[in-house]
Design a protein around this motif. Sequence first.
Motif, PDB file in Angstrom:
ATOM      1  N   GLY A 154      40.902  51.376  33.497  1.00  0.00           N
ATOM      2  CA  GLY A 154      41.738  52.205  32.964  1.00  0.00           C
ATOM      3  C   GLY A 154      43.165  52.318  33.280  1.00  0.00           C
ATOM      4  N   HIS A 155      43.655  51.409  34.140  1.00  0.00           N
ATOM      5  CA  HIS A 155      44.862  51.663  34.813  1.00  0.00           C
ATOM      6  C   HIS A 155      45.885  50.819  33.893  1.00  0.00           C
ATOM      7  CE1 HIS A 155      42.922  48.283  36.674  1.00  0.00           C
ATOM      8  NE2 HIS A 155      43.956  47.764  36.972  1.00  0.00           N
ATOM      9  N   ALA A 166      45.249  46.038  21.897  1.00  0.00           N
ATOM     10  CA  ALA A 166      44.544  45.439  22.842  1.00  0.00           C
ATOM     11  C   ALA A 166      43.865  46.066  23.872  1.00  0.00           C
ATOM     12  CB  ALA A 166      45.690  44.600  23.698  1.00  0.00           C
ATOM     13  N   ILE A 167      44.011  47.239  24.154  1.00  0.00           N
ATOM     14  CA  ILE A 167      42.979  48.048  24.840  1.00  0.00           C
ATOM     15  C   ILE A 167      41.881  48.686  24.161  1.00  0.00           C
ATOM     16  CG2 ILE A 167      42.947  50.236  26.036  1.00  0.00           C
ATOM     17  CD1 ILE A 167      46.022  49.908  26.821  1.00  0.00           C
ATOM     18  N   ARG A 168      42.014  48.744  22.636  1.00  0.00           N
ATOM     19  CA  ARG A 168      41.285  49.070  21.896  1.00  0.00           C
ATOM     20  C   ARG A 168      40.108  47.988  21.862  1.00  0.00           C
ATOM     21  NH1 ARG A 168      44.768  51.753  18.773  1.00  0.00           N
ATOM     22  NH2 ARG A 168      45.226  50.224  17.281  1.00  0.00           N
ATOM     23  N   LEU A 169      40.646  46.758  21.783  1.00  0.00           N
ATOM     24  CA  LEU A 169      39.871  45.668  21.643  1.00  0.00           C
ATOM     25  C   LEU A 169      38.933  45.277  22.806  1.00  0.00           C
ATOM     26  CD1 LEU A 169      38.953  43.199  19.811  1.00  0.00           C
ATOM     27  CD2 LEU A 169      40.861  41.876  21.161  1.00  0.00           C
ATOM     28  N   VAL A 170      39.520  45.629  23.821  1.00  0.00           N
ATOM     29  CA  VAL A 170      38.870  45.486  25.279  1.00  0.00           C
ATOM     30  C   VAL A 170      37.733  46.279  25.169  1.00  0.00           C
ATOM     31  CG1 VAL A 170      39.100  46.096  27.533  1.00  0.00           C
ATOM     32  CG2 VAL A 170      40.820  44.594  26.587  1.00  0.00           C
ATOM     33  N   GLY A 187      52.669  36.411  33.402  1.00  0.00           N
ATOM     34  CA  GLY A 187      53.052  37.785  33.908  1.00  0.00           C
ATOM     35  C   GLY A 187      52.837  38.975  32.681  1.00  0.00           C
ATOM     36  N   THR A 188      52.101  38.718  31.629  1.00  0.00           N
ATOM     37  CA  THR A 188      51.963  39.717  30.535  1.00  0.00           C
ATOM     38  C   THR A 188      50.661  40.439  30.927  1.00  0.00           C
ATOM     39  OG1 THR A 188      50.739  37.818  29.368  1.00  0.00           O
ATOM     40  CG2 THR A 188      53.041  38.619  28.797  1.00  0.00           C
ATOM     41  N   GLY A 189      49.991  40.052  32.026  1.00  0.00           N
ATOM     42  CA  GLY A 189      48.865  41.100  32.076  1.00  0.00           C
ATOM     43  C   GLY A 189      47.478  40.474  32.038  1.00  0.00           C
ATOM     44  N   LYS A 190      47.417  39.125  32.058  1.00  0.00           N
ATOM     45  CA  LYS A 190      46.236  38.265  31.683  1.00  0.00           C
ATOM     46  C   LYS A 190      45.168  38.633  32.621  1.00  0.00           C
ATOM     47  CE  LYS A 190      48.042  34.124  31.380  1.00  0.00           C
ATOM     48  NZ  LYS A 190      49.212  34.649  31.322  1.00  0.00           N
ATOM     49  N   TYR A 191      45.391  38.383  33.848  1.00  0.00           N
ATOM     50  CA  TYR A 191      44.530  38.814  34.817  1.00  0.00           C
ATOM     51  C   TYR A 191      44.053  40.468  35.007  1.00  0.00           C
ATOM     52  CZ  TYR A 191      42.751  40.015  39.948  1.00  0.00           C
ATOM     53  OH  TYR A 191      41.959  40.309  40.754  1.00  0.00           O
ATOM     54  N   VAL A 192      45.017  41.211  34.851  1.00  0.00           N
ATOM     55  CA  VAL A 192      44.937  42.653  34.655  1.00  0.00           C
ATOM     56  C   VAL A 192      43.741  42.888  33.575  1.00  0.00           C
ATOM     57  CG1 VAL A 192      45.823  44.827  34.275  1.00  0.00           C
ATOM     58  CG2 VAL A 192      46.947  43.361  35.713  1.00  0.00           C
ATOM     59  N   PHE A 193      44.076  42.466  32.329  1.00  0.00           N
ATOM     60  CA  PHE A 193      43.214  42.746  31.303  1.00  0.00           C
ATOM     61  C   PHE A 193      41.786  41.952  31.707  1.00  0.00           C
ATOM     62  CE2 PHE A 193      46.284  44.028  28.762  1.00  0.00           C
ATOM     63  CZ  PHE A 193      45.795  45.013  27.887  1.00  0.00           C
ATOM     64  N   ALA A 194      41.691  40.884  32.212  1.00  0.00           N
ATOM     65  CA  ALA A 194      40.163  40.317  32.627  1.00  0.00           C
ATOM     66  C   ALA A 194      39.429  41.293  33.548  1.00  0.00           C
ATOM     67  CB  ALA A 194      40.599  38.770  33.111  1.00  0.00           C
ATOM     68  N   LYS A 195      40.184  41.688  34.514  1.00  0.00           N
ATOM     69  CA  LYS A 195      39.458  42.450  35.378  1.00  0.00           C
ATOM     70  C   LYS A 195      39.148  43.806  34.733  1.00  0.00           C
ATOM     71  CE  LYS A 195      38.688  43.683  39.713  1.00  0.00           C
ATOM     72  NZ  LYS A 195      39.814  43.777  40.716  1.00  0.00           N
ATOM     73  N   GLU A 196      39.761  44.362  33.568  1.00  0.00           N
ATOM     74  CA  GLU A 196      39.490  45.556  33.055  1.00  0.00           C
ATOM     75  C   GLU A 196      38.386  45.213  32.262  1.00  0.00           C
ATOM     76  OE1 GLU A 196      41.333  48.382  33.272  1.00  0.00           O
ATOM     77  OE2 GLU A 196      40.840  49.289  31.605  1.00  0.00           O
ATOM     78  N   ILE A 197      38.150  44.193  31.604  1.00  0.00           N
ATOM     79  CA  ILE A 197      37.075  43.752  30.820  1.00  0.00           C
ATOM     80  C   ILE A 197      35.764  43.874  31.468  1.00  0.00           C
ATOM     81  CG2 ILE A 197      35.678  41.990  29.662  1.00  0.00           C
ATOM     82  CD1 ILE A 197      38.612  41.112  28.574  1.00  0.00           C
ATOM     83  N   LEU A 337      56.520  51.087  32.040  1.00  0.00           N
ATOM     84  CA  LEU A 337      56.135  50.217  33.105  1.00  0.00           C
ATOM     85  C   LEU A 337      57.276  50.609  34.334  1.00  0.00           C
ATOM     86  CD1 LEU A 337      55.307  47.330  31.271  1.00  0.00           C
ATOM     87  CD2 LEU A 337      53.833  48.140  32.760  1.00  0.00           C
ATOM     88  N   ALA A 338      58.641  50.643  34.171  1.00  0.00           N
ATOM     89  CA  ALA A 338      59.586  50.585  35.238  1.00  0.00           C
ATOM     90  C   ALA A 338      59.232  52.123  35.930  1.00  0.00           C
ATOM     91  CB  ALA A 338      61.058  50.824  34.698  1.00  0.00           C
ATOM     92  N   ASN A 339      59.018  53.112  35.111  1.00  0.00           N
ATOM     93  CA  ASN A 339      58.618  54.553  35.910  1.00  0.00           C
ATOM     94  C   ASN A 339      57.543  54.370  36.688  1.00  0.00           C
ATOM     95  OD1 ASN A 339      60.982  56.110  35.350  1.00  0.00           O
ATOM     96  ND2 ASN A 339      60.232  55.895  33.332  1.00  0.00           N
ATOM     97  N   TYR A 340      56.430  53.657  36.204  1.00  0.00           N
ATOM     98  CA  TYR A 340      54.902  53.230  36.911  1.00  0.00           C
ATOM     99  C   TYR A 340      55.433  52.727  38.206  1.00  0.00           C
ATOM    100  CZ  TYR A 340      50.594  51.004  37.658  1.00  0.00           C
ATOM    101  OH  TYR A 340      49.728  50.513  38.291  1.00  0.00           O
TER     102      TYR A 340
END
Length: 456
Positions: A154-155, A166-170, A187-197, A337-340
């Motif tokens: 959830g991050h 994409a988040i709903r699909l995950v 850099g679009t977040g493929k690793y981040v999504f894999a980890k999230e799944i 993202l910049a603020n995050y």
Amino acid sequence: MRKKEATILIVDDDDDILFSARISLKKYFTEIITSNNPKKIGNHLNSSVIDVVLLDMNYRVGFEDGKEGLYWLKYIKELSPETTVILMTAFGSVNLAVDAIKQGASDFILKPWNTEKLYGVVNVGVELARSKRKTVQLETVQNQDNLDFHKKAGHIIGNSEAMQSAIRLVKKVAPTDANILILGENGTGKYVFAKEIHLESDRKNAPFIHVDLGALNENLFESELFGYVKGAFTDAHKDTIGRFELAKGGTIFLDEIGNLPLHLQSKLLTVIQNRKITRLGEGKEREIDVRIICATNAPIHEMVDEQTFRQDLLFRINTIELNLPPLRERQDDTLLLANYFLKKLNNKYRKSIEGFSNEAINGLKNYSWPGNIREVEHIVERAVIITDDTIIQIHDLHFSGKKIDTSLGDNLNLEETEKLLIQKALQKHQGNISRAAKDLGLTRAALYRRLEKHEL
Ligand SMILES: Nc1ncnc2c1ncn2[C@@H]1O[C@H](COP(=O)(O)OP(=O)(O)OP(=O)(O)O)[C@@H](O)[C@H]1O
């Protein structure tokens, strides 16, 4: 005597001490950095790998109780746990030494020192730092990404419709065991999504093993993925399990699958079909229990058309396909993202920057982000480090996507002209590969090959 490759940082408010320590140590070690201000320690630790910090205990006249030294010791250990800290003081006391060692100093030296003693203590410190670093590296390799395995799901940041869908699909597919293929630019977040799944699945308490297939050469492919038994090849000194077995009960994330040569694609297909592997040098087949997630930034469907990627393998891995759009197609997420990242980096660098100026916000919104989310993180990190202001200004943001001179002039060299045309097309379409390829009359795959050739 050859100097040892090592970086030593000496911090003391007395310039004479710095001078004499530098002279003593520079005969033995390749890099000596000195600083008379402990507040600069963070900058040094962030810009180089420091093996040893020789740290004074007291910095102000009248405050000789060593508390400042202990404060900076703690600071160094938090920022760079593998760096060895050796404390020095002219007011040495056993109690203080014990306190310092309890809090992570590896040794203690009294001023004035003699060169040999100083060298001895620092040399041991260098070895210690190296062995700690080696252990950390080994752990990183062995445990793969499991070091941060307990991170919660959830991050993922992103409010744009593309991100939300994409988040709903995950959420929908994560609890199933379906194989998933994640597509997206660097850099679009493929690793981040894999980890999230993985974290959203029933396998979340078992390992998540990341394999960069692009980094495995032919020889390593089988030994890394399937493991080997002692004696299988010259360096096989003991039985070693491969990544598929390491991921038992969990998820294996096969990254950069588009870079796998055809004959290795066949080997992988066999494993995925049969769900069995054989360790090198062993006859026995072993069942594997893993969920497979793959990712690539290559135009995999076009590669199938061009017969550089096996269609049967694609069908095996893409039961569900997740497309991560480039950031330039969802600019609304950029500010978020910049603020995050600003918040995250404020913590890391102990700053309290409040936000971005209007001009900086416009800059962030209008840039094309060829490096996607990773680039946002880098640009914000650089700005956080260099600014002394509480607001990040436009000049603090270092956008690297330069304007390129794409006029052909009198240059008729075919190779150079091709490069210029490609640059021009990319500029015209703000880095969008599909549109640039279409304009140039090329397939996406053909354009990717040329980008690689011209190192663009
Ligand atoms: N949605 C997101 N929210 C927050 N941070 C993100 C998000 N997506 C990516 N990041 C951060 O951006 C950086 C790049 O992400 P990641 O490594 O997942 O990209 P990638 O597509 O796998 O890249 P590459 O293809 O180059 O391997 C990482 O630091 C990651 O933490």
